[in-house]
Design an enzyme around this catalytic site. Sequence first.
Site, PDB file in Angstrom:
ATOM      1  N   MET A  30       0.848  -1.194   0.000  1.00  0.00           N
ATOM      2  CA  MET A  30       0.000   0.000   0.000  1.00  0.00           C
ATOM      3  C   MET A  30       0.886   1.248   0.000  1.00  0.00           C
ATOM      4  O   MET A  30       0.443   2.327   0.398  1.00  0.00           O
ATOM      5  CB  MET A  30      -0.937  -0.013   1.206  1.00  0.00           C
ATOM      6  CG  MET A  30      -1.876  -1.216   1.172  1.00  0.00           C
ATOM      7  SD  MET A  30      -3.406  -0.972   2.092  1.00  0.00           S
ATOM      8  CE  MET A  30      -2.783  -0.777   3.726  1.00  0.00           C
ATOM      9  N   GLY A  31       2.138   1.084  -0.426  1.00  0.00           N
ATOM     10  CA  GLY A  31       3.044   2.226  -0.504  1.00  0.00           C
ATOM     11  C   GLY A  31       3.622   2.589   0.850  1.00  0.00           C
ATOM     12  O   GLY A  31       3.632   1.779   1.767  1.00  0.00           O
ATOM     13  N   LEU A  33       6.751   2.997   1.463  1.00  0.00           N
ATOM     14  CA  LEU A  33       7.679   1.860   1.517  1.00  0.00           C
ATOM     15  C   LEU A  33       8.815   2.084   2.504  1.00  0.00           C
ATOM     16  O   LEU A  33       9.288   3.201   2.698  1.00  0.00           O
ATOM     17  CB  LEU A  33       8.256   1.612   0.116  1.00  0.00           C
ATOM     18  CG  LEU A  33       7.212   1.321  -0.972  1.00  0.00           C
ATOM     19  CD1 LEU A  33       7.904   1.091  -2.316  1.00  0.00           C
ATOM     20  CD2 LEU A  33       6.334   0.122  -0.619  1.00  0.00           C
ATOM     21  N   HIS A  37       9.637  -3.626   3.195  1.00  0.00           N
ATOM     22  CA  HIS A  37       9.183  -3.873   1.811  1.00  0.00           C
ATOM     23  C   HIS A  37      10.374  -4.199   0.912  1.00  0.00           C
ATOM     24  O   HIS A  37      10.300  -5.091   0.074  1.00  0.00           O
ATOM     25  CB  HIS A  37       8.485  -2.627   1.247  1.00  0.00           C
ATOM     26  CG  HIS A  37       7.198  -2.277   1.919  1.00  0.00           C
ATOM     27  ND1 HIS A  37       7.039  -1.117   2.646  1.00  0.00           N
ATOM     28  CD2 HIS A  37       6.003  -2.920   1.970  1.00  0.00           C
ATOM     29  CE1 HIS A  37       5.795  -1.060   3.109  1.00  0.00           C
ATOM     30  NE2 HIS A  37       5.153  -2.145   2.719  1.00  0.00           N
ATOM     31  N   GLY A 148       5.171 -10.188   4.360  1.00  0.00           N
ATOM     32  CA  GLY A 148       6.017 -10.105   5.548  1.00  0.00           C
ATOM     33  C   GLY A 148       5.393 -10.836   6.733  1.00  0.00           C
ATOM     34  O   GLY A 148       4.173 -10.820   6.922  1.00  0.00           O
ATOM     35  N   ASP A 151       2.850  -9.176   9.398  1.00  0.00           N
ATOM     36  CA  ASP A 151       1.407  -9.391   9.299  1.00  0.00           C
ATOM     37  C   ASP A 151       1.170 -10.901   9.223  1.00  0.00           C
ATOM     38  O   ASP A 151       0.719 -11.419   8.197  1.00  0.00           O
ATOM     39  CB  ASP A 151       0.855  -8.678   8.071  1.00  0.00           C
ATOM     40  CG  ASP A 151       1.086  -7.180   8.155  1.00  0.00           C
ATOM     41  OD1 ASP A 151       0.474  -6.538   9.015  1.00  0.00           O
ATOM     42  OD2 ASP A 151       1.904  -6.653   7.375  1.00  0.00           O
ATOM     43  N   GLN A 154      -2.306 -12.117   8.250  1.00  0.00           N
ATOM     44  CA  GLN A 154      -2.579 -11.846   6.828  1.00  0.00           C
ATOM     45  C   GLN A 154      -1.890 -12.900   5.952  1.00  0.00           C
ATOM     46  O   GLN A 154      -2.484 -13.443   5.017  1.00  0.00           O
ATOM     47  CB  GLN A 154      -2.081 -10.442   6.479  1.00  0.00           C
ATOM     48  CG  GLN A 154      -2.043 -10.148   4.989  1.00  0.00           C
ATOM     49  CD  GLN A 154      -1.709  -8.704   4.704  1.00  0.00           C
ATOM     50  OE1 GLN A 154      -2.553  -7.854   4.834  1.00  0.00           O
ATOM     51  NE2 GLN A 154      -0.491  -8.420   4.287  1.00  0.00           N
ATOM     52  N   SER A 187       4.679   1.032   7.862  1.00  0.00           N
ATOM     53  CA  SER A 187       4.376   2.326   7.238  1.00  0.00           C
ATOM     54  C   SER A 187       3.764   3.279   8.264  1.00  0.00           C
ATOM     55  O   SER A 187       3.814   4.493   8.109  1.00  0.00           O
ATOM     56  CB  SER A 187       3.392   2.141   6.085  1.00  0.00           C
ATOM     57  OG  SER A 187       3.914   1.206   5.182  1.00  0.00           O
TER      58      SER A 187
HETATM   59  O1  PAF Z   1      -0.004  -5.706   3.715  1.00  0.00           O
HETATM   60  C1  PAF Z   1      -0.460  -4.804   2.973  1.00  0.00           C
HETATM   61  O2  PAF Z   1       0.187  -3.782   2.712  1.00  0.00           O
HETATM   62  C2  PAF Z   1      -1.860  -4.962   2.394  1.00  0.00           C
HETATM   63  O3  PAF Z   1      -2.722  -5.583   3.289  1.00  0.00           O
HETATM   64  C3  PAF Z   1      -1.882  -5.678   1.025  1.00  0.00           C
HETATM   65  C4  PAF Z   1      -1.409  -7.123   1.138  1.00  0.00           C
HETATM   66  C5  PAF Z   1      -1.011  -4.929   0.042  1.00  0.00           C
HETATM   67  C6  PAF Z   1      -3.321  -5.706   0.477  1.00  0.00           C
HETATM   68  O4  PAF Z   1      -3.837  -4.432   0.316  1.00  0.00           O
END
Ligand code: PAF
Length: 293
Positions: A30-31, A33, A37, A148, A151, A154, A187
Site C-alpha cells: 500500500m506504498g 515503503l 518492503h 512479511g 502481518d 494476513q 508504514s
Molecule cells: O499488507 C499490505 O500492505 C496490504 O494488506 C496488502 C497485502 C497490500 C493488500 O492491500
Amino acid sequence: MNIIKTIAEMREEARENARRDASVGFVPTMGALHEGHVSLMRRSLEDNDVTVASIFVNPTQFNEQDDFDKYPRTFEQDCEILEAAGVDTLFAPEAEEMYHPRHQTSVAVAQLADHLCGISRGRRHFMGVCTVVSKLFNCVQPTRAYFGQKDAQQALIIQRMVIDLNFPVEIVVCPIVREKDGLAMSSRNRRIADDLRDSALTLVRSFGYACGMLKDGERDAQTLINGMMEFILRDRRVEVDYVSIVSPETLEDVATVDDFSLIAGAILIGDVRLIDNILVTPEGPARGQIEFI
Ligand code: PAF
C-alpha cells in the site's frame, strides 16, 4: 521501471511474461515503503526473472474512513525506492480502476479471520485484503508472491486462500525487519510522535519479557499474557488492543506453550495502531527471531 496504471496494460504485460516463460515475483503493497518492503523486493529479485510491485491503498480493508485518509501516501519517494531496488514494473491503479462502481463480490477466509486482528478490526478487514489480493493476482499473474511475517495473520490467511481457491501462486513469507531499537518496520511508524517512540517499543519489549519467563520455565499461556500486559501497561501512554498466544497454524489460543507458538499483539500509541509478533518454542524465541535489547 515501467509504471502501469491500468488493468488492461498489466494483463498485456502478464501475457508477455507468460509468452517468454518468465517467472514473475510479485510484492503487493500500500506504498509508504520502508526497508521491510525492500527486503521482500530483494527476495523476489533473487527468485524470479521479473519482479512486479504494486502500490494500492485499498479502501475495502479500512474500517474507518479516517484511518484510510491518514494512511501515508509517498508515491514519488516510493518510486525512487523501487527503482533503486531494481524492480521491473510498478502496478499502481486508481481505486476506480480496481473497483467497479457496482462491485459486489468479496473473498472471505472463514476461521482464520476470527482471531487476533480479526476480532478488533472485524471480518471485513481481511475480506478486503483477500478480495484485493485476489484481484491483484488476477491482474499480475505472478509465479510467487511475497508477504512479511509482521502481518502473520494476513500471510496465513492468504496462504489458505491460495490453496482453497487454487491460485497458481507460491506464497513466500519473509522475516520481520526491525529498526535498530527493535521496533518492527511499518508504514505507520512515521505517524508516531517523537516523544511516544519509546512507548511504541513496549510491545516488542514485552515479548522479550515473556521470553525471559519462558526461559525461567513458565509455560502457562495466561500467566505469560498477564506478565506481558502488566509490563506494557506500566507505560500509561499505551493502550492494549490484544496480546495473545496462539497456534501458528490455526491461530487458536493455546493453554500452554509446549510447542511452536505465536505471541502476537496490537497496541495503540495515540491514534496509531501497531502490531507485532514473535514465534517461540518452550525454550524462548524460535531460531531466526529477534534478539532482545
Ligand atoms: O499488507 C499490505 O500492505 C496490504 O494488506 C496488502 C497485502 C497490500 C493488500 O492491500
